[in-house]
Scaffold this active site. Structure first.
Site, PDB file in Angstrom:
ATOM      1  N   ASP A  91      34.178 -75.845 -61.835  1.00 44.46           N
ATOM      2  CA  ASP A  91      32.836 -75.675 -62.371  1.00 44.46           C
ATOM      3  C   ASP A  91      32.891 -74.699 -63.545  1.00 44.46           C
ATOM      4  O   ASP A  91      33.546 -73.654 -63.471  1.00 44.46           O
ATOM      5  CB  ASP A  91      31.888 -75.142 -61.297  1.00 44.46           C
ATOM      6  N   ASN A  99      24.193 -73.518 -73.016  1.00 42.76           N
ATOM      7  CA  ASN A  99      23.127 -74.396 -73.510  1.00 42.76           C
ATOM      8  C   ASN A  99      21.947 -73.602 -74.050  1.00 42.76           C
ATOM      9  O   ASN A  99      21.379 -73.938 -75.095  1.00 42.76           O
ATOM     10  CB  ASN A  99      22.655 -75.322 -72.384  1.00 42.76           C
ATOM     11  N   ASP A 108      27.686 -79.836 -74.986  1.00 43.24           N
ATOM     12  CA  ASP A 108      28.449 -81.089 -74.937  1.00 43.24           C
ATOM     13  C   ASP A 108      29.844 -80.889 -75.521  1.00 43.24           C
ATOM     14  O   ASP A 108      30.834 -81.396 -74.989  1.00 43.24           O
ATOM     15  CB  ASP A 108      27.718 -82.184 -75.715  1.00 43.24           C
ATOM     16  N   GLU A 134      28.357 -79.958 -65.166  1.00 40.49           N
ATOM     17  CA  GLU A 134      29.483 -79.157 -65.642  1.00 40.49           C
ATOM     18  C   GLU A 134      30.562 -79.043 -64.579  1.00 40.49           C
ATOM     19  O   GLU A 134      31.318 -78.085 -64.541  1.00 40.49           O
ATOM     20  CB  GLU A 134      29.005 -77.756 -66.068  1.00 40.49           C
TER      21      GLU A 134
END
Length: 222
Positions: A91, A99, A108, A134
């Site tokens: 993770d 973000n 991304d 993620e």
């Protein structure tokens, strides 16, 4: 008849001395080439559809739909050979911050770069898939706990040692991953694939709780 059985579509006379016969043959060939072009496009479309059904469009990795059945095949192979296999759940740490700070396009880009680094640091026989926003899953067939631990630690280093450069070519983001590792097969108590993944998930939670950017081994594998 033999030629048709081999795949020929249309008989053509071997005597094309007359202009009319040659023109007819040319028309037939043109029609056959047109049909082949259409058939090739249809086959390519089907192949693309099948590929997209099992592939994550952002990273190019396999998705969950492919990963779990493939992991089941690895487990079945382990039962036949008596060899162990490893499952890791990875993770990206504090991905929401990426973000929120730099935007989803940057997020991304981070996921794409991490996916590339994972692939570069795994064997060809290993499975790597994106199974969540993620979250990634890695399966290593025919491996030992020591080898799997070494690989997991290498994956951690591969991510955090070099910041991810964004598309602007200037901005760099430092990111890390936490990893949970579980083992099955090879004399260990045989468990369902879902159980092994759950064990890796629980180990991942331990990695997060103990500070992130590290590998935590499932208690059942330690």
């Amino acid at each position: 008849a033999f030629a048709l059985d081999l795949g020929a579509n249309d008989p053509v006379s071997n005597n094309l001395s007359r202009v009319e016969d040659a023109l007819e043959a040319a028309l037939r060939l043109r029609a056959q080439l047109s049909r082949k072009t259409v058939a090739d496009r249809q086959r390519a479309s089907v192949a693309d559809g099948l590929r997209l059904a099992v592939t994550d469009p952002l990273t190019g990795l396999y998705n969950r739909r492919y990963a779990l059945p493939h992991l089941a095949r690895i487990a079945a192979r382990a039962r036949q050979t008596g060899r162990q296999f490893a499952v890791m759940v990875l993770d990206v740490d504090r991905f929401k911050t990426v973000n929120d700070t730099w935007g989803h396009a940057a997020g991304d880009g981070v996921l794409q770069e991490i996916a590339a680094r994972l692939v570069a640091n795994l064997r060809e026989v290993d499975l790597v898939a994106r199974v969540g926003g993620e979250e990634f899953l890695v399966a290593m067939p025919e491996t030992t706990l020591d080898a799997a631990r070494t690989t997991a630690e290498r994956l951690c280093r591969a991510v955090h040692q070099n910041p991810v450069r964004l598309a602007d070519g200037v901005t760099k983001i430092s990111v890390t991953v936490s990893i949970g590792l579980a083992m099955s097969g090879g004399g260990l108590q045989e468990q369902l694939v879902e159980w092994v993944v759950d064990e890796a998930d629980r180990a991942l939670l331990g990695s997060k709780a103990e500070g992130r950017n590290q590998v935590k081994i499932s208690a059942s594998a330690a």
